[in-house]
Structures are given as structure tokens and as C-alpha cells.
Enzyme design. Structure first.
Site, PDB file in Angstrom:
ATOM      1  CB  CYS A 114       4.705   3.283  10.802  1.00 13.58           C
ATOM      2  SG  CYS A 114       3.688   2.136   9.911  1.00 13.58           S
ATOM      3  CB  ALA A 157      -0.952  -0.002   1.189  1.00 11.29           C
ATOM      4  CB  THR A 158       4.220   2.136   1.345  1.00 10.85           C
ATOM      5  OG1 THR A 158       3.894   1.842   2.695  1.00 10.85           O
ATOM      6  CG2 THR A 158       5.157   3.327   1.287  1.00 10.85           C
ATOM      7  CD  GLN A 176      -4.882  -1.433   8.697  1.00 10.23           C
ATOM      8  OE1 GLN A 176      -5.451  -2.475   9.039  1.00 10.23           O
ATOM      9  NE2 GLN A 176      -3.592  -1.251   8.907  1.00 10.23           N
ATOM     10  CB  THR A 206       9.933  -9.349 -13.140  1.00  8.71           C
ATOM     11  OG1 THR A 206      10.864  -9.121 -14.189  1.00  8.71           O
ATOM     12  CG2 THR A 206       9.352 -10.747 -13.235  1.00  8.71           C
TER      13      THR A 206
END
Ligand SMILES: Cc1ncc(COP(=O)(O)O)c(C=O)c1O
Length: 504
Positions: free
Chosen positions: A429, A169-170, A284, A344
């Protein structure tokens, strides 16, 4: 050629001693690994069949009688963690190797064994590059990637062609926010987001602001929801993007996605301007609550594999093709993934993400029901015995994310006393810093309450026994810490401490 000098970290005799003493423990670890790769029961998967007994019974004597496990007051300890005597009875993650009970599902989820089973052949047998067009190895990997793409799309009501695989997601948030901003920069340089987004959204926006973009950070109401009238007031003819998360990772608040997209559309219609694109960080939310990009009017969305019992290091971006969302790619190269994300495609990880989505699609309602029951069991169990607790965030949020602040308890002491439960105070985080959570501060929480908050993350594999044990531990620890608090004593004596004028 000169030989490279290697200085041993431990003496040979010490290493031999550790090696022989912990052989039983190592065989237990080997059997843990083995258990994970054997085919699993698709109906009722468990994460591991290994109990903590192996580790507890064989603490691994070091030279000179020094032991890895020390007898604590009420049980054995290992590596600073008190081994949980109830762990083997709880049936969940604490089962493996006497580790803390895991209640940190917003940080990451354990991988569902069914996902691992599906991934394994793509590491060893069907290892082709999905972009190889000239042989069967490539074709079979490509077909597995296509199937996974379809599973991801089906879970969120999208077309498979709208799904771009990323590393998580980042990356999806960076790609979408910066990519859309850059594409529209000639005419529209305004972006709207909220104060309670994940750091990767906030930092992407902060970077854009150094590049001449103007960012509006919407405040939130005390329950964590945005105000639609604030959004309406913030929209401008030059707004290219509105980025508002679906479910908050700290407090579980669910933003009204459909109402947000309706507000954006209405503004464009009323003012005759080009509609701003609507992106949601749904890391989330996907797989936990119903998300339908069509019905909710979402133009772009971020998805993460490891939040939905899939592997780490893979995610997806939903980028609508009709009408087309245009963005500048951040990564250039072979032109894979519609040219939006060269490189890839990691077939085994993507297969895992696809399987995690397939399972979520089938089991989301049942998971949600169980998680809701466990969440109520946790909240009721704690609040029945302990008062002066504030639940942070909207009560109608995602039930698997329960954020509680315990008044008159010092936050760090609380976490230290709860080492046998893997919890987070604020976002994983940022938990390395002692700053109170910016999300709680955005809700207007008092500094001390933001400091004394705990996030309980409940998931698919959490058991009732684990919740009961956590309830018991929280009640015990909060009661004990309050007994030591002079403030709590004053409250018990009926003194209103908010009225006290403290001297220096
Ligand atoms: C809301 C939200 N967005 C983004 C991320 C980043 O996800 P990933 O780890 O897949 O990069 C997280 C992870 O904590 C999150 O909770």
C-alpha cells in the site's frame, strides 16, 4: 440531438494491423479465461493451464514492423518485463503469459479455482437477494450466505452469529476501532495500538485522535514483537480498546495474542476496572496460522477474503456476542448484519469467502508445511551464496513472509533489476513512496537497510522451481550490484565503513 464526436486514438489501419497480428494471442487469452471457469480438480488445483508460449510466439507486430516484444540481451521482453525462459517449467503463476513470478502473497493471493467454481452459480443462476424473504431465489441465496458464515466461524472457533460480512479488512478495522471507540466515548477515550499496524488501523486511530480520543502507539522490540510489560504500563482505567495485529504484513511477525488478552484481563482484575476490549487485525493470519477467538480471548477481529485465496472486495468482522461487544455502526440503512453493517450482502463474494475458509480449514496444516519448506529453501539458497543479509522480524514469524535487507545494495536498483519477480519492498500500500518502511524503522533498522529490503511472499501455489529461479536471480543481481558499489569494495578491503567520518 447532436451526435457525439468520437476521436479515434489510433488510425483504422493501425488497429486492423494490431488486430490481425495478435489474433493468436487473443485466442490464447480467451482460452485462459475458459480454463479458469471449468470445474477444477479439488485435490490439486492449479491456477491456469495456459502457458506463456502463446504470448511469446506471437508478440503482435505493429504497423511498420514495431513489435510489442523486443529481443533483450538474454531473452525476449514484453511491456518492460523480461520474459522468463524458465517460466513454463516452473509450474506456478509465471506459467500464465510469461509474466513475472509472483512472490507478493501479502499484497494479495490468487483466487483458488475451487473458490471460483463455488461462486459462479451465485452470479448467474442463484442470483437472489439473500434478504428477500418471499421467494425461493432469496431463500437459496440466504442459505448459501448462512453456510458461508458457518465456514468463516468454524475456521476461527467462533459462533456463526458472531460473524459480520464486510468489504474487507480495511472496513472491518474501521468498523471495529471507530465503532467501539464511539460507543464508549462518554466514559473511556483511551485506545492502545502499535507502531507497526497496517495503515488502515493507524489512520483510523489518527482520525479518532482528531475527535478527542487519546491513542498510545506501543513501540516494538527489534524483532517486531511488542513487550507485554509496555502493554501493561500503557493500560489505563479509561482504555476502551487494545488493537494489536496478529501477523504483520511486512515482516510476518506473530504477536502473542493469548498473552496480550491475559495481560488486559489481569490489569482489569488487579485494578477493579472494566476490561478493555481486545481487537486483532488478523488479515494476514486467518487461514495461515491457527486462530481461535475463544482460546485466545479475542473480542473482535478483522478478516480479508483476498489474502486467503478468496475474492477481493469481501471480508468479515468477528464481533463477540457473549459477552457482548458493543459498537456504533458506521453504515446505516436496512439493518443487515445485526444492524452493524447495512447493505445487501454480496452473496457470490460471501460464498467465495466461505469456500476459501472451508479449504483453509482443511488444508492449513499442509499449506503451512509446504510454505515452511519453500521459505527455508529460499532463505538457505540465498544466504549460502550471499552474506551481509539481515532477516527483518522474529525468525519464528509466519514463514510465508520473508523480509530480507541486503547491505551495500541500493534498494530501488535491486527492485528495478528484479522486474521478472513480483515482489514488494515494504508494504504494497505504501510502495509508491520512496520512504523507507515505517515498520522496519519501528524495529530500529538503519535507514539504508530499511531501503534495501525485499519482502518475499510465498503461498499455496508457489512452486519449488519458482523459488529456485528466484534464488538464482537474487544471487546474480545482488552480486552484480555489489560489484558496482564503492562501499562494497571498501568492505572487501577490510575497511570498517561504520567508523568512517564522511564529509559533506
Ligand atoms: C494486516 C492487514 N490489514 C488490513 C489489510 C487491508 O485488507 P483489505 O485489502 O481486505 O481491505 C491488509 C492488506 O494489505 C493487511 O495486510
Amino acid at each position: 440531438m447532436n451526435p457525439i464526436a468520437v476521436r479515434p486514438l489510433f488510425s483504422a489501419s493501425r488497429l486492423r494491423s494490431v488486430a490481425s497480428a495478435s489474433s493468436t494471442a487473443r485466442s490464447a487469452i480467451r482460452s485462459t479465461r475458459r480454463t479458469l471457469v471449468t470445474p477444477t480438480n479439488p485435490v490439486k488445483a492449479t491456477v491456469s493451464n495456459v502457458t506463456s508460449e502463446h504470448v511469446r510466439e506471437d508478440p503482435g507486430e505493429l504497423e511498420g514492423g514495431e513489435s510489442l516484444a523486443n529481443e533483450g540481451e538474454s531473452g525476449k521482453e514484453m511491456f518492460g518485463f523480461k520474459l522468463n525462459p524458465v517460466a513454463t517449467k516452473t509450474g506456478g503463476h509465471a506459467k500464465s503469459a510469461g509474466r513475472p513470478i509472483y512472490l507478493d502473497m501479502q499484497a494479495t493471493t490468487p483466487m483458488d479455482p475451487r473458490v471460483l467454481d463455488k461462486m459462479l452459480p451465485y452470479f448467474t443462476e442463484q442470483y437472489g437477494n439473500p434478504h428477500s424473504r418471499t421467494h425461493a431465489y432469496g431463500w437459496e441465496a440466504e442459505s448459501a450466505v448462512d453456510e458461508a458464515r458457518q465456514e468463516v466461524a468454524s475456521l476461527v472457533g467462533a459462533s456463526a452469529k458472531d460473524i459480520v460480512f464486510t468489504s474487507g479488512a480495511t472496513e472491518s478495522n474501521n468498523m471495529i476501532i471507530k465503532g467501539i471507540a464511539k460507543f464508549h466515548q462518554a466514559k473511556r477515550k483511551h485506545i492502545i495500538t502499535t507502531q507497526t499496524e497496517h495503515k488502515c488501523v493507524l489512520d483510523s486511530c489518527r482520525w479518532l485522535s482528531t475527535q478527542g480520543f487519546e491513542i498510545t502507539y506501543l513501540p516494538v522490540l527489534p524483532n517486531g514483537l511488542i513487550s507485554l510489560s509496555d502493554l501493561k504500563a500503557a493500560l489505563r482505567p479509561d482504555t476502551s480498546l487494545v488493537s494489536i495485529m496478529a501477523v504483520n504484513n511486512e515482516i510476518g511477525v506473530i504477536q502473542p495474542l493469548k498473552d496480550i488478552s491475559d495481560t488486559i484481563k489481569a490489569y482489569a482484575k488487579e485494578n477493579g476496572t472494566q476490561k478493555a476490549l481486545f481487537h486483532t487485525d488478523a488479515a494476514q493470519a486467518v487461514g495461515k496460522i491457527e486462530i481461535d477467538v475463544e482460546k485466545m480471548g479475542i473480542d473482535a477481529m478483522s478478516i480479508s477474503g483476498h489474502k486467503i485465496y478468496g475474492p477481493k472486495g469481501v471480508g468479515a468482522a468477528y464481533v463477540r456476542r457473549r459477552p457482548r461487544v458493543r459498537l456504533e455502526p458506521l453504515i446505516h440503512g436496512g439493518g443487515q448484519e445485526r444492524g452493524l453493517r447495512s447493505g445487501t450482502v454480496p452473496a457470490p463474494l460471501v460464498v467465495g469467502l466461505g469456500e476459501a475458509c472451508r479449504i483453509a480449514n482443511r488444508e492449513m496444516a499442509a499449506d503451512h508445511k509446504r510454505v515452511t519448506e519453500l521459505s527455508e529453501r529460499l532463505i538457505n539458497g540465498i544466504t549460502k551464496e550471499v552474506d551481509h543479509i539481515v532477516r527483518n522480524g522474529d525468525v519464528k514469524g509466519y514463514p510465508g513472509c520473508v523480509n530480507l535487507s541486503f547491505a551495500y545494495v541500493e534498494g530501488e536498483s535491486l527492485l528495478m533489476a528484479l522486474k521478472d519477480i513480483a515482489l514488494s519492498s515494504g508494504s504494497a500500500c505504501t510502495s509508491a513512496s520512496l520512504e523507507p518502511s515505517y515498520v522496519l524503522r519501528a524495529l530500529g533498522a538503519a535507514e539504508d537497510m530499511a531501503h534495501s529490503s525485499l519482502r518475499f511472499g510465498i503461498g499455496r501455489f508457489t512452486t519449488e522451481a519458482e523459488i529456485d529461479l528466484v534464488v538464482e536471480r537474487i544471487i546474480g543481481v545482488v552480486t552484480r550490484l555489489r560489484e558496482m558499489s564503492p562501499l562494497w569494495e571498501m568492505v572487501q578491503e577490510g575497511i570498517d565503513i561504520s567508523k568512517i567520518e564522511w564529509s559533506q
